[in-house]
Scaffold this motif. Structure first.
Motif, PDB file in Angstrom:
ATOM      1  N   MET A  58      -4.610 -16.653 -13.246  1.00 12.70           N
ATOM      2  CA  MET A  58      -4.932 -17.210 -14.564  1.00 12.70           C
ATOM      3  C   MET A  58      -6.147 -16.499 -15.159  1.00 12.70           C
ATOM      4  O   MET A  58      -6.213 -16.278 -16.374  1.00 12.70           O
ATOM      5  N   GLY A  59      -7.104 -16.136 -14.300  1.00 16.21           N
ATOM      6  CA  GLY A  59      -8.283 -15.397 -14.758  1.00 16.21           C
ATOM      7  C   GLY A  59      -7.901 -14.084 -15.420  1.00 16.21           C
ATOM      8  O   GLY A  59      -8.488 -13.698 -16.439  1.00 16.21           O
ATOM      9  N   HIS A  60      -6.913 -13.383 -14.839  1.00 10.42           N
ATOM     10  CA  HIS A  60      -6.448 -12.138 -15.462  1.00 10.42           C
ATOM     11  C   HIS A  60      -5.898 -12.408 -16.866  1.00 10.42           C
ATOM     12  O   HIS A  60      -6.158 -11.650 -17.799  1.00 10.42           O
ATOM     13  N   VAL A  61      -5.147 -13.493 -16.999  1.00 10.21           N
ATOM     14  CA  VAL A  61      -4.558 -13.820 -18.298  1.00 10.21           C
ATOM     15  C   VAL A  61      -5.649 -14.229 -19.287  1.00 10.21           C
ATOM     16  O   VAL A  61      -5.681 -13.752 -20.432  1.00 10.21           O
ATOM     17  N   ARG A  63      -8.803 -13.508 -19.333  1.00  3.51           N
ATOM     18  CA  ARG A  63      -9.660 -12.371 -19.684  1.00  3.51           C
ATOM     19  C   ARG A  63      -8.871 -11.213 -20.314  1.00  3.51           C
ATOM     20  O   ARG A  63      -9.437 -10.206 -20.675  1.00  3.51           O
ATOM     21  N   ARG A  64      -7.530 -11.380 -20.406  1.00  6.99           N
ATOM     22  CA  ARG A  64      -6.649 -10.397 -21.047  1.00  6.99           C
ATOM     23  C   ARG A  64      -6.705  -9.020 -20.392  1.00  6.99           C
ATOM     24  O   ARG A  64      -6.670  -7.987 -21.059  1.00  6.99           O
ATOM     25  N   HIS A  65      -6.774  -9.013 -19.071  1.00  9.24           N
ATOM     26  CA  HIS A  65      -6.842  -7.745 -18.360  1.00  9.24           C
ATOM     27  C   HIS A  65      -5.596  -6.886 -18.570  1.00  9.24           C
ATOM     28  O   HIS A  65      -5.698  -5.662 -18.714  1.00  9.24           O
ATOM     29  N   GLY A  66      -4.424  -7.508 -18.573  1.00  9.17           N
ATOM     30  CA  GLY A  66      -3.195  -6.751 -18.772  1.00  9.17           C
ATOM     31  C   GLY A  66      -3.170  -6.062 -20.125  1.00  9.17           C
ATOM     32  O   GLY A  66      -2.824  -4.882 -20.233  1.00  9.17           O
ATOM     33  N   LEU A  67      -3.565  -6.789 -21.153  1.00 10.74           N
ATOM     34  CA  LEU A  67      -3.597  -6.222 -22.505  1.00 10.74           C
ATOM     35  C   LEU A  67      -4.630  -5.101 -22.585  1.00 10.74           C
ATOM     36  O   LEU A  67      -4.367  -4.039 -23.167  1.00 10.74           O
ATOM     37  N   GLU A 121     -10.582  -7.294 -11.057  1.00 10.27           N
ATOM     38  CA  GLU A 121     -10.379  -8.168  -9.898  1.00 10.27           C
ATOM     39  C   GLU A 121     -11.602  -9.063  -9.667  1.00 10.27           C
ATOM     40  O   GLU A 121     -11.463 -10.245  -9.357  1.00 10.27           O
ATOM     41  N   LYS A 122     -12.784  -8.496  -9.823  1.00  5.94           N
ATOM     42  CA  LYS A 122     -14.015  -9.276  -9.653  1.00  5.94           C
ATOM     43  C   LYS A 122     -14.085 -10.391 -10.700  1.00  5.94           C
ATOM     44  O   LYS A 122     -14.394 -11.539 -10.384  1.00  5.94           O
ATOM     45  N   GLU A 123     -13.781 -10.059 -11.948  1.00  6.83           N
ATOM     46  CA  GLU A 123     -13.787 -11.070 -13.011  1.00  6.83           C
ATOM     47  C   GLU A 123     -12.759 -12.163 -12.736  1.00  6.83           C
ATOM     48  O   GLU A 123     -13.026 -13.344 -12.963  1.00  6.83           O
ATOM     49  N   ALA A 124     -11.575 -11.773 -12.259  1.00  3.31           N
ATOM     50  CA  ALA A 124     -10.526 -12.757 -11.972  1.00  3.31           C
ATOM     51  C   ALA A 124     -10.960 -13.687 -10.839  1.00  3.31           C
ATOM     52  O   ALA A 124     -10.689 -14.895 -10.880  1.00  3.31           O
TER      53      ALA A 124
END
Length: 158
Positions: A58-61, A63-67, A121-124
């Protein structure tokens, strides 16, 4: 880190009854990339570790890492698409030398972007801890999971 994770979980959210292994594996199969997520789920020893995985994703989403990554890799993505289309039209495959060269180029590219991916990864993981705490789980579950996965990798690749 900002408070976006706190806004997502909201007050009053708490852990529910433990899901079955089949429930977990069904949900995780949608998240699974190269077996990484499934391996992490199997390494879970308690519910807070499992919550840590979902919080991490959820953190990846959030923080919009994929985008962000798609934007940064847009030229590479377009080039891959164009070369795939060319291969399909010409019926051409790659020779062994071309495959080796492409593999070397990809490895070099991965080395260059590793620092950025590590930051994601750290942010997530940080977001996971906040989300878990807000939901009533032990926020250290993601840390214990990271340690467990590290230990499994270390012992399986001496």
């Amino acid at each position: 880190m900002d408070d976006s994770a706190a806004r997502v979980a909201g007050p009053g959210a708490g852990p529910s009854s433990a899901p079955t292994e089949d429930d977990i594996l069904a949900k995780v199969s949608r998240l699974n990339r190269k077996g990484q997520t499934l391996g992490a789920v199997k390494a879970c020893r308690d519910e807070s570790m499992l919550a840590g995985i979902f919080g991490h994703e959820m953190g990846h989403v959030i923080r919009r890492h994929g985008l962000q990554e798609m934007t940064k890799r847009s030229v590479d993505i377009k080039a891959d698409s164009a070369f795939t289309e060319l291969d399909e039209e010409t019926g051409g495959g790659q020779s062994e030398v071309e495959q080796d060269l492409e593999s070397m180029a990809r490895e070099s590219y991965d080395i260059v972007v590793h620092k950025r991916l590590f930051k994601y990864e750290k942010e997530a993981d940080e977001m996971s801890a906040v989300l878990c705490a807000n939901a009533g789980y032990d926020p250290r579950g993601i840390v214990r999971l990271d340690e467990k996965v590290y230990e499994l990798r270390r012992t399986s690749n001496p």
